[in-house]
Design an enzyme around this catalytic site. Structure first.
Site, mmCIF file in Angstrom:
data_model
loop_
_atom_site.group_PDB
_atom_site.id
_atom_site.type_symbol
_atom_site.label_atom_id
_atom_site.label_comp_id
_atom_site.label_asym_id
_atom_site.label_seq_id
_atom_site.Cartn_x
_atom_site.Cartn_y
_atom_site.Cartn_z
ATOM 1 N N TYR A 36 28.174 -18.189 -28.624
ATOM 2 C CA TYR A 36 28.851 -19.046 -27.658
ATOM 3 C C TYR A 36 30.242 -19.417 -28.182
ATOM 4 O O TYR A 36 30.407 -20.344 -28.984
ATOM 5 C CB TYR A 36 28.043 -20.307 -27.388
ATOM 6 C CG TYR A 36 26.678 -20.067 -26.771
ATOM 7 C CD1 TYR A 36 26.345 -18.832 -26.235
ATOM 8 C CD2 TYR A 36 25.721 -21.075 -26.728
ATOM 9 C CE1 TYR A 36 25.093 -18.607 -25.671
ATOM 10 C CE2 TYR A 36 24.479 -20.863 -26.163
ATOM 11 C CZ TYR A 36 24.162 -19.632 -25.641
ATOM 12 O OH TYR A 36 22.922 -19.422 -25.088
ATOM 13 N N ARG A 74 23.145 -21.613 -12.749
ATOM 14 C CA ARG A 74 24.564 -21.486 -13.102
ATOM 15 C C ARG A 74 25.471 -22.244 -12.126
ATOM 16 O O ARG A 74 26.535 -21.774 -11.744
ATOM 17 C CB ARG A 74 24.958 -20.010 -13.183
ATOM 18 C CG ARG A 74 24.061 -19.221 -14.132
ATOM 19 C CD ARG A 74 24.573 -17.822 -14.361
ATOM 20 N NE ARG A 74 23.576 -16.999 -15.055
ATOM 21 C CZ ARG A 74 23.308 -17.017 -16.359
ATOM 22 N NH1 ARG A 74 23.975 -17.836 -17.141
ATOM 23 N NH2 ARG A 74 22.380 -16.229 -16.896
ATOM 24 N N GLY A 75 24.987 -23.435 -11.735
ATOM 25 C CA GLY A 75 25.792 -24.304 -10.892
ATOM 26 C C GLY A 75 25.470 -24.248 -9.415
ATOM 27 O O GLY A 75 25.994 -25.060 -8.633
ATOM 28 N N PHE A 111 22.832 -25.114 -7.845
ATOM 29 C CA PHE A 111 22.096 -26.279 -7.384
ATOM 30 C C PHE A 111 22.876 -27.578 -7.579
ATOM 31 O O PHE A 111 22.315 -28.666 -7.443
ATOM 32 C CB PHE A 111 20.738 -26.365 -8.086
ATOM 33 C CG PHE A 111 19.750 -25.344 -7.602
ATOM 34 C CD1 PHE A 111 19.000 -25.570 -6.468
ATOM 35 C CD2 PHE A 111 19.582 -24.142 -8.270
ATOM 36 C CE1 PHE A 111 18.086 -24.627 -6.006
ATOM 37 C CE2 PHE A 111 18.682 -23.190 -7.821
ATOM 38 C CZ PHE A 111 17.928 -23.428 -6.686
ATOM 39 N N SER A 171 19.448 -21.891 -17.710
ATOM 40 C CA SER A 171 20.039 -21.826 -16.369
ATOM 41 C C SER A 171 19.070 -22.291 -15.286
ATOM 42 O O SER A 171 18.949 -21.652 -14.228
ATOM 43 C CB SER A 171 20.533 -20.409 -16.064
ATOM 44 O OG SER A 171 21.541 -20.022 -16.967
ATOM 45 N N PRO A 172 18.376 -23.418 -15.484
ATOM 46 C CA PRO A 172 17.419 -23.878 -14.469
ATOM 47 C C PRO A 172 18.080 -24.390 -13.195
ATOM 48 O O PRO A 172 17.395 -24.582 -12.185
ATOM 49 C CB PRO A 172 16.657 -24.993 -15.192
ATOM 50 C CG PRO A 172 17.638 -25.528 -16.182
ATOM 51 C CD PRO A 172 18.398 -24.317 -16.654
ATOM 52 N N HIS A 182 18.548 -13.831 -30.546
ATOM 53 C CA HIS A 182 19.245 -13.918 -29.263
ATOM 54 C C HIS A 182 18.919 -12.708 -28.382
ATOM 55 O O HIS A 182 18.716 -12.862 -27.168
ATOM 56 C CB HIS A 182 20.751 -14.021 -29.509
ATOM 57 C CG HIS A 182 21.496 -14.675 -28.410
ATOM 58 N ND1 HIS A 182 22.739 -15.243 -28.570
ATOM 59 C CD2 HIS A 182 21.194 -14.871 -27.101
ATOM 60 C CE1 HIS A 182 23.151 -15.754 -27.432
ATOM 61 N NE2 HIS A 182 22.236 -15.527 -26.527
#
Length: 317
Positions: free
Chosen positions: A45, A194-195, A197, A190-191, A111
């Site tokens: 990251y 990725r934005g 919701f 990512s529940p 990973h």
């Protein structure tokens, strides 16, 4: 043991837009304020940037109380590839510990699995790190159920993480069940899609070239339009119940099993407060049926990853 909802820290490295150290630290303050005590990061990251942000916060707040998970196993030079050998993983772990400013992390993930290296050998390497006092537990990211069984037979695996949400349901095809059987935590990343919701939809035309979503089919053209139309109906349902869509999405993941620990990512205090509210939402059977009607399994248009991004993900169905 950790709180019901953790915090994914990929956003601290700018994967979803610009951020800064002060904003990231404020988000970590908010996490502590709301009982979020599990942070998930990775060497990849920002090539250490996320770990550096967390490390600077831990240094300034020695009584932080966070449990830390990070990941290794992906090499970027000379080209991106996977290396799960002991020398590579040891270098990666030592560099992560240095950036975090700690001598131990609670959980260390592979990973991405190196396909040609037996997972039993990799698990033995990680078990060695446990004996050396460098990590508390073994984790794997985006593996198949059969790989988990092979690894777990060598040494107990603490956690498996995969993308899982109301628009990405593959883990229901065996991984969630296998984790429950083996007493392994399942960690959905990512529940909140990725934005998607969030209170407002992302705007793909504004994505920077560095935005992780820019190459993902679900955010492109007709796929994106169709996905927004579906989610508009879900938003209306959430409004009728007095829930934020993000909170309801988190509540849905928690509702799938006691061994699930979602790690939504955000770089803002306001968004984090919505996310942790999901732990307070309790669904009725009628709520579950209505969510299934609005967003039936397989509803999302487009693949979750581009062809380049999906390399290394074990596909088992």
């Amino acid at each position: 043991m950790v709180g019901a909802v953790g915090l994914g820290c990929m956003s601290f490295a700018g994967f979803y837009g610009e951020t800064d150290l002060a904003t990231s630290h404020d988000t970590l303050d908010a996490a502590r304020d709301h009982g979020v005590d599990f942070l998930d990061t990775a060497l990849l990251y920002g090539m250490g940037k996320s770990e550096e942000v967390i490390g600077s916060y831990l240094k300034a707040n020695p009584e932080h109380g966070f449990k830390i998970a990070t990941k290794g196993g992906i090499e970027t030079k000379p080209t991106r590839h996977f290396d799960n050998s002991e020398p590579s993983l040891r270098r990666a772990l030592e560099s992560s510990l240095k950036r975090l400013g700690v001598d131990y992390v609670d959980l260390y993930y592979i990973h991405r699995r190196e396909a040609d290296r037996p997972i039993e050998d990799v698990t033995q390497t990680l078990a060695k790190f446990i004996k050396e006092g460098k990590i508390g537990g073994i984790g794997y990211s985006e593996i198949a159920p059969n790989s988990l069984r092979r690894a777990h037979a060598v040494h107990p695996v603490m956690a498996v993480q995969s993308e899982y949400s109301l628009w990405t349901r593959q883990p229901e095809m065996g991984m969630i069940q296998t984790c429950a059987e083996l007493d392994v935590a399942f960690v959905p990343f990512s529940p909140v899609a990725r934005g998607m919701f969030a209170d407002t939809f992302p705007e793909p035309e504004t994505f920077a070239d560095t935005d992780f979503r820019k190459a993902q089919p679900r955010f492109m053209g007709e796929n994106f339009t169709a996905n927004c139309a579906k989610l508009d109906r879900f938003r209306d349902f959430c409004t009728s119940r007095g829930w934020s869509p993000a909170g309801a999405a988190i509540a849905w993941t928690l509702d799938q099993g006691d061994h699930l620990i979602p790690i939504p990512g955000t770089r803002s205090r306001a968004h984090l407060e919505q996310l942790v509210d999901g732990d307070a939402i309790e669904f009725t059977d009628e709520d579950r049926a209505e969510i299934d009607r609005i967003l039936p399994i397989g509803w999302a248009h487009g693949d979750r990853y581009s062809d380049a991004q999906i390399v290394g993900v074990e596909r088992y169905c």
